[in-house]
Structures are given as structure tokens and as C-alpha cells.
Design a protein around this motif. Structure first.
Motif, PDB file in Angstrom:
ATOM      1  N   PHE A  89      35.850  48.819  -4.261  1.00 33.10           N
ATOM      2  CA  PHE A  89      36.535  50.583  -4.512  1.00 33.10           C
ATOM      3  C   PHE A  89      35.094  51.362  -5.177  1.00 33.10           C
ATOM      4  O   PHE A  89      34.547  51.890  -4.472  1.00 33.10           O
TER       5      PHE A  89
ATOM      6  N   ALA B 221      40.173  58.674  -2.959  1.00 31.70           N
ATOM      7  CA  ALA B 221      39.361  58.330  -1.996  1.00 31.70           C
ATOM      8  C   ALA B 221      38.863  59.624  -1.151  1.00 31.70           C
ATOM      9  O   ALA B 221      37.842  59.746  -0.367  1.00 31.70           O
TER      10      ALA B 221
ATOM     11  N   ARG C   1      42.485  54.116   4.813  1.00 30.44           N
ATOM     12  CA  ARG C   1      42.040  52.825   4.581  1.00 30.44           C
ATOM     13  C   ARG C   1      42.771  52.629   3.533  1.00 30.44           C
ATOM     14  O   ARG C   1      43.057  51.437   2.932  1.00 30.44           O
ATOM     15  N   TRP C   2      41.985  53.149   2.039  1.00 22.51           N
ATOM     16  CA  TRP C   2      41.928  53.385   1.308  1.00 22.51           C
ATOM     17  C   TRP C   2      43.269  53.013  -0.155  1.00 22.51           C
ATOM     18  O   TRP C   2      43.930  52.230  -0.425  1.00 22.51           O
TER      19      TRP C   2
ATOM     20  N   TYR D 274      44.619  55.509  -5.048  1.00 21.63           N
ATOM     21  CA  TYR D 274      43.774  55.129  -4.316  1.00 21.63           C
ATOM     22  C   TYR D 274      43.609  56.056  -3.404  1.00 21.63           C
ATOM     23  O   TYR D 274      42.236  56.708  -2.675  1.00 21.63           O
ATOM     24  N   TYR D 275      43.998  56.353  -2.321  1.00 19.22           N
ATOM     25  CA  TYR D 275      44.139  57.800  -1.663  1.00 19.22           C
ATOM     26  C   TYR D 275      43.876  59.272  -1.952  1.00 19.22           C
ATOM     27  O   TYR D 275      42.635  59.470  -2.149  1.00 19.22           O
TER      28      TYR D 275
ATOM     29  N   LYS E  56      31.835  50.657  -3.235  1.00 20.99           N
ATOM     30  CA  LYS E  56      31.743  51.068  -2.329  1.00 20.99           C
ATOM     31  C   LYS E  56      31.428  52.775  -2.870  1.00 20.99           C
ATOM     32  O   LYS E  56      30.835  53.364  -1.746  1.00 20.99           O
ATOM     33  N   ARG E  57      32.263  52.893  -3.455  1.00 18.01           N
ATOM     34  CA  ARG E  57      31.933  54.121  -3.893  1.00 18.01           C
ATOM     35  C   ARG E  57      30.472  55.133  -4.373  1.00 18.01           C
ATOM     36  O   ARG E  57      29.877  56.083  -4.049  1.00 18.01           O
TER      37      ARG E  57
END
Length: 66
Positions: free
Chosen positions: A45, A20, A29-30, A16-17, A48-49
């Protein structure tokens, strides 16, 4: 079972890093959400993206996928 969760949490956090950072979202945060909840955060995710892309380009911009 607990051992499996303990070893996969950093993996999901790292995934996720990286995603993001590529999507210009806040990476810490992710990464934290990925460590805590694992793959269950993926729909959030992606939404939001997509929303950040719509906000950056505008509502009238048409994005076609082949």
C-alpha cells in the motif's frame, strides 16, 4: 485463533479503505486486500501510494521531508 482473525479482518479492511480514500487510490480493492491479508499489505500500500504521488507530480519534482 480463527476467531481473532474473524474479528480483526473488518477492522483492517476499514483502515485500508479510509487510507485509500485519503490517498486517492481505489478504496474497494484496498479494503478487500486489507480484509484478506491484514497488515501484511502495508508495504504494498505504501509503495502504491508513493508511486501514485510520483506519477502525479513528475519525476523532477523534489519532495523533502524534515
Amino acid at each position: 485463533m480463527m476467531l481473532l482473525l474473524l474479528f480483526t479482518a473488518p477492522f483492517f479492511g476499514l483502515c485500508y479503505y479510509v487510507a485509500a480514500v485519503q490517498s486517492a487510490l481505489p478504496p474497494r480493492r484496498w479494503a478487500l486486500l486489507g480484509c484478506l491479508f491484514g497488515p501484511a499489505v502495508l508495504p504494498l500500500f505504501m509503495a502504491k501510494r508513493r508511486w501514485s504521488l510520483v506519477c502525479a507530480r513528475g519525476m523532477k519534482y523534489c519532495l523533502w521531508h524534515a
